[in-house]
Design a protein around this motif. Structure first.
Motif, PDB file in Angstrom:
ATOM      1  N   LEU A   6      -9.186   6.151  -1.262  1.00  0.00           N
ATOM      2  CA  LEU A   6      -9.058   6.981  -2.459  1.00  0.00           C
ATOM      3  C   LEU A   6     -10.067   6.579  -3.525  1.00  0.00           C
ATOM      4  CD1 LEU A   6      -5.170   7.163  -2.811  1.00  0.00           C
ATOM      5  CD2 LEU A   6      -6.712   8.783  -1.712  1.00  0.00           C
ATOM      6  N   VAL A   7     -10.717   5.441  -3.333  1.00  0.00           N
ATOM      7  CA  VAL A   7     -11.772   5.002  -4.250  1.00  0.00           C
ATOM      8  C   VAL A   7     -13.074   4.957  -3.459  1.00  0.00           C
ATOM      9  CG1 VAL A   7     -12.575   3.189  -5.809  1.00  0.00           C
ATOM     10  CG2 VAL A   7     -10.123   3.632  -5.579  1.00  0.00           C
ATOM     11  N   PRO A   8     -14.031   5.827  -3.765  1.00  0.00           N
ATOM     12  CA  PRO A   8     -15.271   5.873  -2.984  1.00  0.00           C
ATOM     13  C   PRO A   8     -16.030   4.549  -3.029  1.00  0.00           C
ATOM     14  CG  PRO A   8     -15.052   7.822  -4.376  1.00  0.00           C
ATOM     15  CD  PRO A   8     -13.972   6.870  -4.796  1.00  0.00           C
ATOM     16  N   ALA A   9     -16.773   4.277  -1.982  1.00  0.00           N
ATOM     17  CA  ALA A   9     -17.521   3.022  -1.866  1.00  0.00           C
ATOM     18  C   ALA A   9     -18.458   2.774  -3.052  1.00  0.00           C
ATOM     19  CB  ALA A   9     -18.305   3.001  -0.554  1.00  0.00           C
ATOM     20  N   PRO A  10     -19.165   3.793  -3.590  1.00  0.00           N
ATOM     21  CA  PRO A  10     -20.043   3.516  -4.736  1.00  0.00           C
ATOM     22  C   PRO A  10     -19.291   2.987  -5.963  1.00  0.00           C
ATOM     23  CG  PRO A  10     -20.627   5.605  -3.732  1.00  0.00           C
ATOM     24  CD  PRO A  10     -19.339   5.176  -3.097  1.00  0.00           C
ATOM     25  N   VAL A  11     -18.072   3.462  -6.181  1.00  0.00           N
ATOM     26  CA  VAL A  11     -17.278   2.983  -7.319  1.00  0.00           C
ATOM     27  C   VAL A  11     -16.863   1.535  -7.088  1.00  0.00           C
ATOM     28  CG1 VAL A  11     -15.137   3.298  -8.628  1.00  0.00           C
ATOM     29  CG2 VAL A  11     -16.469   5.296  -7.902  1.00  0.00           C
ATOM     30  N   ARG A  12     -16.418   1.231  -5.887  1.00  0.00           N
ATOM     31  CA  ARG A  12     -16.011  -0.134  -5.572  1.00  0.00           C
ATOM     32  C   ARG A  12     -17.191  -1.095  -5.700  1.00  0.00           C
ATOM     33  NH1 ARG A  12     -12.969   1.104   0.045  1.00  0.00           N
ATOM     34  NH2 ARG A  12     -13.062  -1.164   0.245  1.00  0.00           N
ATOM     35  N   ARG A  13     -18.342  -0.675  -5.190  1.00  0.00           N
ATOM     36  CA  ARG A  13     -19.543  -1.511  -5.264  1.00  0.00           C
ATOM     37  C   ARG A  13     -19.976  -1.720  -6.712  1.00  0.00           C
ATOM     38  NH1 ARG A  13     -22.001   0.951  -1.652  1.00  0.00           N
ATOM     39  NH2 ARG A  13     -23.075   2.479  -2.937  1.00  0.00           N
ATOM     40  N   HIS A  14     -19.878  -0.687  -7.527  1.00  0.00           N
ATOM     41  CA  HIS A  14     -20.275  -0.782  -8.932  1.00  0.00           C
ATOM     42  C   HIS A  14     -19.451  -1.838  -9.668  1.00  0.00           C
ATOM     43  CE1 HIS A  14     -21.575   0.616 -12.935  1.00  0.00           C
ATOM     44  NE2 HIS A  14     -20.307   0.521 -13.280  1.00  0.00           N
ATOM     45  N   LEU A  73      -7.272   0.087 -10.537  1.00  0.00           N
ATOM     46  CA  LEU A  73      -7.899   0.708 -11.713  1.00  0.00           C
ATOM     47  C   LEU A  73      -7.603  -0.075 -12.983  1.00  0.00           C
ATOM     48  CD1 LEU A  73      -7.396   4.495 -10.950  1.00  0.00           C
ATOM     49  CD2 LEU A  73      -9.383   3.048 -10.513  1.00  0.00           C
ATOM     50  N   ARG A  74      -6.437  -0.724 -13.037  1.00  0.00           N
ATOM     51  CA  ARG A  74      -6.148  -1.587 -14.185  1.00  0.00           C
ATOM     52  C   ARG A  74      -7.078  -2.808 -14.163  1.00  0.00           C
ATOM     53  NH1 ARG A  74      -3.511   2.336 -13.855  1.00  0.00           N
ATOM     54  NH2 ARG A  74      -5.484   2.992 -14.772  1.00  0.00           N
ATOM     55  N   VAL A  75      -7.392  -3.296 -12.958  1.00  0.00           N
ATOM     56  CA  VAL A  75      -8.364  -4.391 -12.832  1.00  0.00           C
ATOM     57  C   VAL A  75      -9.724  -3.928 -13.357  1.00  0.00           C
ATOM     58  CG1 VAL A  75      -9.609  -5.906 -11.238  1.00  0.00           C
ATOM     59  CG2 VAL A  75      -7.174  -5.436 -10.869  1.00  0.00           C
ATOM     60  N   TYR A  76     -10.137  -2.731 -12.958  1.00  0.00           N
ATOM     61  CA  TYR A  76     -11.417  -2.196 -13.409  1.00  0.00           C
ATOM     62  C   TYR A  76     -11.458  -2.059 -14.935  1.00  0.00           C
ATOM     63  CZ  TYR A  76     -12.496  -0.836  -8.538  1.00  0.00           C
ATOM     64  OH  TYR A  76     -12.773  -0.828  -7.197  1.00  0.00           O
ATOM     65  N   GLU A  77     -10.353  -1.621 -15.513  1.00  0.00           N
ATOM     66  CA  GLU A  77     -10.306  -1.490 -16.975  1.00  0.00           C
ATOM     67  C   GLU A  77     -10.492  -2.842 -17.644  1.00  0.00           C
ATOM     68  OE1 GLU A  77      -7.196   2.314 -16.810  1.00  0.00           O
ATOM     69  OE2 GLU A  77      -6.547   0.380 -17.605  1.00  0.00           O
ATOM     70  N   THR A  78      -9.923  -3.890 -17.056  1.00  0.00           N
ATOM     71  CA  THR A  78     -10.081  -5.229 -17.620  1.00  0.00           C
ATOM     72  C   THR A  78     -11.532  -5.682 -17.547  1.00  0.00           C
ATOM     73  OG1 THR A  78      -7.823  -5.762 -16.913  1.00  0.00           O
ATOM     74  CG2 THR A  78      -9.244  -7.616 -17.515  1.00  0.00           C
ATOM     75  N   GLN A 107      -8.911   3.929 -20.494  1.00  0.00           N
ATOM     76  CA  GLN A 107      -8.089   4.101 -19.306  1.00  0.00           C
ATOM     77  C   GLN A 107      -8.809   4.978 -18.281  1.00  0.00           C
ATOM     78  OE1 GLN A 107      -4.550   5.728 -21.243  1.00  0.00           O
ATOM     79  NE2 GLN A 107      -3.511   3.761 -20.979  1.00  0.00           N
ATOM     80  N   ILE A 108      -8.745   4.568 -17.037  1.00  0.00           N
ATOM     81  CA  ILE A 108      -9.347   5.330 -15.941  1.00  0.00           C
ATOM     82  C   ILE A 108      -8.255   6.162 -15.290  1.00  0.00           C
ATOM     83  CG2 ILE A 108     -10.625   5.206 -13.778  1.00  0.00           C
ATOM     84  CD1 ILE A 108     -11.617   2.433 -14.685  1.00  0.00           C
ATOM     85  N   PRO A 110      -7.691   8.876 -12.379  1.00  0.00           N
ATOM     86  CA  PRO A 110      -8.264   9.628 -11.259  1.00  0.00           C
ATOM     87  C   PRO A 110      -7.476  10.880 -10.938  1.00  0.00           C
ATOM     88  CG  PRO A 110      -6.946   7.845 -10.422  1.00  0.00           C
ATOM     89  CD  PRO A 110      -6.876   7.751 -11.925  1.00  0.00           C
ATOM     90  N   ARG A 111      -8.197  11.969 -10.674  1.00  0.00           N
ATOM     91  CA  ARG A 111      -7.530  13.180 -10.210  1.00  0.00           C
ATOM     92  C   ARG A 111      -6.890  12.940  -8.857  1.00  0.00           C
ATOM     93  NH1 ARG A 111     -12.345  17.410 -10.694  1.00  0.00           N
ATOM     94  NH2 ARG A 111     -13.270  15.725  -9.528  1.00  0.00           N
ATOM     95  N   ILE A 112      -7.495  12.111  -8.057  1.00  0.00           N
ATOM     96  CA  ILE A 112      -6.960  11.836  -6.722  1.00  0.00           C
ATOM     97  C   ILE A 112      -5.581  11.214  -6.830  1.00  0.00           C
ATOM     98  CG2 ILE A 112      -7.222  10.337  -4.699  1.00  0.00           C
ATOM     99  CD1 ILE A 112     -10.164  10.883  -4.777  1.00  0.00           C
ATOM    100  N   GLU A 113      -5.426  10.205  -7.693  1.00  0.00           N
ATOM    101  CA  GLU A 113      -4.130   9.548  -7.814  1.00  0.00           C
ATOM    102  C   GLU A 113      -3.071  10.535  -8.291  1.00  0.00           C
ATOM    103  OE1 GLU A 113      -2.396   5.527  -9.882  1.00  0.00           O
ATOM    104  OE2 GLU A 113      -3.564   6.898 -11.104  1.00  0.00           O
ATOM    105  N   PHE A 114      -3.425  11.376  -9.284  1.00  0.00           N
ATOM    106  CA  PHE A 114      -2.469  12.357  -9.812  1.00  0.00           C
ATOM    107  C   PHE A 114      -1.986  13.281  -8.708  1.00  0.00           C
ATOM    108  CE2 PHE A 114      -0.588  15.383 -12.623  1.00  0.00           C
ATOM    109  CZ  PHE A 114      -0.900  16.623 -12.110  1.00  0.00           C
ATOM    110  N   ALA A 115      -2.945  13.765  -7.914  1.00  0.00           N
ATOM    111  CA  ALA A 115      -2.578  14.730  -6.887  1.00  0.00           C
ATOM    112  C   ALA A 115      -1.819  14.096  -5.734  1.00  0.00           C
ATOM    113  CB  ALA A 115      -3.845  15.428  -6.362  1.00  0.00           C
TER     114      ALA A 115
END
Length: 287
Positions: A6-14, A73-78, A107-108, A110-115
Motif C-alpha cells: 500500500l506504500v509504493p517503493a519510491p515513498v519507502r525509499r525516500h 505513516l506516523r513514523v514518517y511524520e516524526t 499529517q499524511i 493516504p487515499r489508499i488507507e481510507f478506501a
C-alpha cells in the motif's frame, strides 16, 4: 497473485534516505518502537548503520495491512518533524504523486488507507499491482453519495470502467485504452475471467441460476454507462437541468457498480477460479 504494498517503493525509499540523513540511531529506534515495531535483526544490503537499522524495522511491516501502514505513516511524520522546508516541499510533491496528502498539520493522509478500511472495498483489491484508479473511484463515490447524486453516478460508471481495464491489464489482455467502449470492455473482462453468461466453467459458475445472475449483472454494468451518457451522471453535460435526480438514484447506480466490481476483483484474486485453469492450459498448449 502476490499481495501488493500500500506504500509504493519510491515513498519507502525516500523516507529511508531522509531518515538516514537527518536522524541518529537512537531517534530511529525511538520513532519506530513508539509505533509498536521491533527490528528484525536480519542482515540486509544497506550501507551505513542508520539505513541498515531502518531496513530492519521495515522488515517487520506488513505493507498490505492498513493498520501497519497507518503506524508507518506516523513514523514518517516524526521524520519530517526534524526536516527543513526544502526537503519538506520535495516530500510533499512525492507524496501527492503517489496518492497521499500531506496537510498543514504535518499529517499524511493516504487515499489508499481510507478506501481499504471501508467495508465496501473488496479486500481482493490489495492483490492488484496498481489499485489507485479503482480506489480513487471508491473515495469519490463515498464523498458524493448523499449530496451530489450526479457525481456519484458518474463515479460509479468510472468504477466499472476502471475495474474492467484493470482486470484486462492484470491478465495481459490487449485493449485500446483510447477507443474501447464500456460495453466492449465489460464483455471482454467478463469473458477473460469466465464470469460471462456464455462462459463454460465447472461447478456453480456454469449453473443456470448463476448465468442468469451474471446476465443481469452485465446488463446493469452496461446500464450504468447509459445512465451517465443520458446526462444523469457527471462526465456528459446535460442539455437541461437534472430535475428529480435524488440520492436514491445514486444508491441504485453505486450499489450496482460495487457489486460488479466485487465480483470481478474477487474472481481475479481467487486461486481456485475457473479462469486460472484455463490460463494454465493455454500456457502449456503447443504453439
Amino acid at each position: 497473485m502476490t499481495t501488493r504494498s500500500l506504500v509504493p517503493a519510491p515513498v519507502r525509499r525516500h523516507f529511508r534516505d531522509l531518515a538516514s540523513q537527518t536522524s541518529v540511531l537512537r531517534l530511529i529506534k525511538g520513532m519506530w518502537e513508539d509505533q509498536g515495531f521491533v527490528p528484525s535483526g536480519d542482515p540486509n544490503e544497506e550501507t551505513g548503520e542508520r539505513r541498515s537499522l531502518w531496513h530492519e524495522y521495515e522488515d517487520n511491516v506488513d505493507w498490505s495491512d492498513p493498520g501497519h501502514v497507518s503506524r508507518v505513516l506516523r513514523v514518517y511524520e516524526t521524520v519530517l518533524d526534524g526536516v527543513h522546508e526544502g526537503p519538506i516541499e520535495d516530500t510533499r510533491k512525492l507524496l501527492r504523486r503517489h496518492g497521499f496528502n500531506f496537510d498543514a498539520k504535518g499529517q499524511i493522509r493516504p487515499r489508499i488507507e481510507f478506501a481499504i478500511s471501508s467495508a465496501k472495498i473488496p479486500t481482493s483489491l490489495k492483490s492488484l499491482r496498481d489499485p489507485a484508479v479503482i480506489l480513487d473511484s471508491f473515495v469519490r463515490i463515498d464523498r458524493a453519495l448523499q449530496n451530489d447524486p450526479a457525481q456519484a453516478i458518474g463515479s460509479a460508471k468510472e468504477l466499472v470502467e476502471a475495474t474492467a481495464k484493470t482486470v484486462l491489464l492484470e491478465l495481459g489482455e490487449p485493449f485500446d485504452d483510447k477507443t474501447a467502449k464500456l460495453p466492449a470492455l465489460i464483455d471482454q473482462a467478463q469473458r477473460a475471467l469466465q464470469v460471462h453468461p456464455q462462459s463454460v466453467a465447472p461447478g456453480p459458475d456454469s449453473s443456470h441460476a448463476i448465468k442468469r445472475i451474471l446476465g443481469g449483472l452485465t446488463s446493469i454494468a452496461i446500464g450504468l454507462g447509459e445512465l451517465r451518457n443520458e446526462g444523469w451522471g457527471t462526465g456528459h453535460a446535460p442539455a437541461t437541468p437534472r430535475v428529480g435526480l435524488l440520492p436514491r438514484h445514486a444508491h441504485l447506480a453505486v450499489g450496482a457498480a460495487q457489486t460488479w466490481c466485487h465480483l470481478m476483483l474477487d474472481t481475479l484474486a481467487d486461486p481456485t477460479a475457473p479462469w486460472r485453469a484455463a490460463a494454465r492450459r493455454h500456457s502449456h498448449s503447443p504453439v
